[in-house]
Design a protein around this motif. Structure first.
Motif, PDB file in Angstrom:
ATOM      1  N   PRO A  28      43.641  42.764  20.487  1.00 18.28           N
ATOM      2  CA  PRO A  28      44.384  41.793  20.541  1.00 18.28           C
ATOM      3  C   PRO A  28      45.712  41.886  21.280  1.00 18.28           C
ATOM      4  N   LEU A  29      45.619  43.311  21.714  1.00 16.18           N
ATOM      5  CA  LEU A  29      46.743  43.928  22.300  1.00 16.18           C
ATOM      6  C   LEU A  29      47.118  43.341  23.760  1.00 16.18           C
ATOM      7  N   LEU A  30      45.889  42.763  24.355  1.00 16.66           N
ATOM      8  CA  LEU A  30      45.787  42.258  25.751  1.00 16.66           C
ATOM      9  C   LEU A  30      45.432  40.561  25.560  1.00 16.66           C
ATOM     10  N   ARG A  31      46.182  39.918  26.162  1.00 16.29           N
ATOM     11  CA  ARG A  31      45.819  38.505  26.177  1.00 16.29           C
ATOM     12  C   ARG A  31      44.751  38.279  27.405  1.00 16.29           C
ATOM     13  N   ARG A  32      44.000  37.371  27.064  1.00 15.85           N
ATOM     14  CA  ARG A  32      42.452  36.923  27.769  1.00 15.85           C
ATOM     15  C   ARG A  32      43.064  36.614  29.327  1.00 15.85           C
ATOM     16  N   GLY A  33      43.855  35.614  29.325  1.00 16.82           N
ATOM     17  CA  GLY A  33      44.471  35.167  30.631  1.00 16.82           C
ATOM     18  C   GLY A  33      44.936  36.250  31.559  1.00 16.82           C
ATOM     19  N   PRO A  34      45.733  37.016  31.344  1.00 11.43           N
ATOM     20  CA  PRO A  34      46.378  38.139  32.375  1.00 11.43           C
ATOM     21  C   PRO A  34      45.057  39.144  32.416  1.00 11.43           C
ATOM     22  N   VAL A  35      44.392  39.169  31.404  1.00  8.63           N
ATOM     23  CA  VAL A  35      43.094  40.302  31.636  1.00  8.63           C
ATOM     24  C   VAL A  35      42.258  40.013  32.674  1.00  8.63           C
ATOM     25  N   PHE A  36      41.799  38.895  32.985  1.00  3.74           N
ATOM     26  CA  PHE A  36      40.763  38.395  33.867  1.00  3.74           C
ATOM     27  C   PHE A  36      41.703  37.996  35.148  1.00  3.74           C
ATOM     28  N   LEU A  37      42.901  37.780  35.110  1.00  2.00           N
ATOM     29  CA  LEU A  37      43.708  37.738  36.333  1.00  2.00           C
ATOM     30  C   LEU A  37      43.685  39.073  37.094  1.00  2.00           C
ATOM     31  N   ALA A  38      43.901  40.100  36.121  1.00  2.00           N
ATOM     32  CA  ALA A  38      44.163  41.340  36.571  1.00  2.00           C
ATOM     33  C   ALA A  38      42.707  41.957  37.060  1.00  2.00           C
ATOM     34  N   ILE A  39      41.668  41.816  36.599  1.00  2.00           N
ATOM     35  CA  ILE A  39      40.168  41.940  36.995  1.00  2.00           C
ATOM     36  C   ILE A  39      40.153  41.166  38.532  1.00  2.00           C
ATOM     37  N   LEU A  40      40.284  40.096  38.388  1.00  2.00           N
ATOM     38  CA  LEU A  40      40.168  39.398  39.870  1.00  2.00           C
ATOM     39  C   LEU A  40      40.825  39.900  40.928  1.00  2.00           C
ATOM     40  N   ALA A  41      42.239  40.262  40.503  1.00  2.00           N
ATOM     41  CA  ALA A  41      43.160  40.657  41.613  1.00  2.00           C
ATOM     42  C   ALA A  41      42.660  42.179  41.904  1.00  2.00           C
ATOM     43  N   THR A  42      42.269  42.914  40.991  1.00  2.00           N
ATOM     44  CA  THR A  42      41.793  44.362  41.193  1.00  2.00           C
ATOM     45  C   THR A  42      40.527  44.090  42.137  1.00  2.00           C
ATOM     46  N   CYS A  43      39.456  43.334  41.795  1.00  2.00           N
ATOM     47  CA  CYS A  43      38.339  43.308  42.636  1.00  2.00           C
ATOM     48  C   CYS A  43      38.784  42.951  44.011  1.00  2.00           C
ATOM     49  N   ALA A  44      39.737  42.095  44.277  1.00  2.00           N
ATOM     50  CA  ALA A  44      40.079  41.330  45.667  1.00  2.00           C
ATOM     51  C   ALA A  44      40.683  42.474  46.417  1.00  2.00           C
ATOM     52  N   VAL A  45      41.620  43.122  45.855  1.00  2.00           N
ATOM     53  CA  VAL A  45      42.298  44.477  46.585  1.00  2.00           C
ATOM     54  C   VAL A  45      41.352  45.561  46.864  1.00  2.00           C
TER      55      VAL A  45
END
Length: 205
Positions: A136-153
């Motif tokens: 619950p300390l991390l919100r789902r939206g930012p989590v998956f955006l971060a995963i997608l951005a990390t994969c792209a980078v």
């Protein structure tokens, strides 16, 4: 007063969760890049490159299938008391299979080793990530955006390193395709943790 103290305590915990999430994502992308790029960089002749392109595509598909097959099992292991032993052991086995697959000479052997490496990679991903996705300390939206951005980078960096290593131009397409497939697996694994197919299965940490 107590609420502000709770927020201060939550910040370092959230940072640890973000770190685990990023480390697991980068590690998974890196493993995929090595397994995909290594056979292509080894190809020294056009004929060898043709064989390497076909064999790499098939072997990496087996790797991805192995990862996807292991996703529910890797998270299910998290419910057991032995998870602190089983997950690292599975990750270690995956590393051994990765090295064996890289050194395999026949296409059939490489495909078999890559499948086992995929199982180990999924277990390692679940082990490192822990409860970062569900916390619950991390919100789902930012989590998956971060995963997608990390994969792209990471995929962009992998492509740049492949070109710097003088990888064959004909291999660029398969490097990108394999990297994109690996990113899709990482996202799918995260979605499985957040919304498991069977209620009550996923509460690993």
């Amino acid at each position: 007063m107590s609420a502000s103290i709770g927020q201060v305590r939550a910040r370092p915990e959230a940072m640890v969760l973000w770190a685990r999430l990023e480390i697991s994502t980068v590690a998974m992308m890196a493993i995929g890049a090595v397994l995909c790029g290594w056979p292509l960089l080894e190809a020294s002749t056009p004929a060898a490159l043709d064989d390497a392109l076909a064999a790499t595509g098939n072997a990496f598909a087996a790797f991805v299938i192995g990862e996807l097959l292991c996703v529910p099992f890797a998270t299910l292991i998290g419910e057991k008391r032995c998870r602190r032993l089983v997950r690292p052991a599975a990750a270690g086995l995956g590393l051994v299979c990765t090295l064996a697959g890289m050194s395999a000479r026949s296409a059939a052997a490489r495909t078999a080793w890559y499948t086992l490496a995929g199982l180990g990679a999924a277990a390692a991903h679940a082990w490192i990530t822990g409860n970062a996705v569900e916390s619950p300390l991390l919100r789902r939206g930012p989590v998956f955006l971060a995963i997608l951005a990390t994969c792209a980078v990471v995929l962009a960096l992998e492509l740049g390193l492949y070109l710097l290593a003088a990888g064959p131009q004909r291999g660029i397409g398969i490097v990108v395709a394999c990297g994109a497939a690996q990113g899709a697996v990482i996202v799918a694994a995260g979605l499985n943790r957040v919304d498991p197919p069977t209620a009550g299965v996923l509460r690993p940490d």
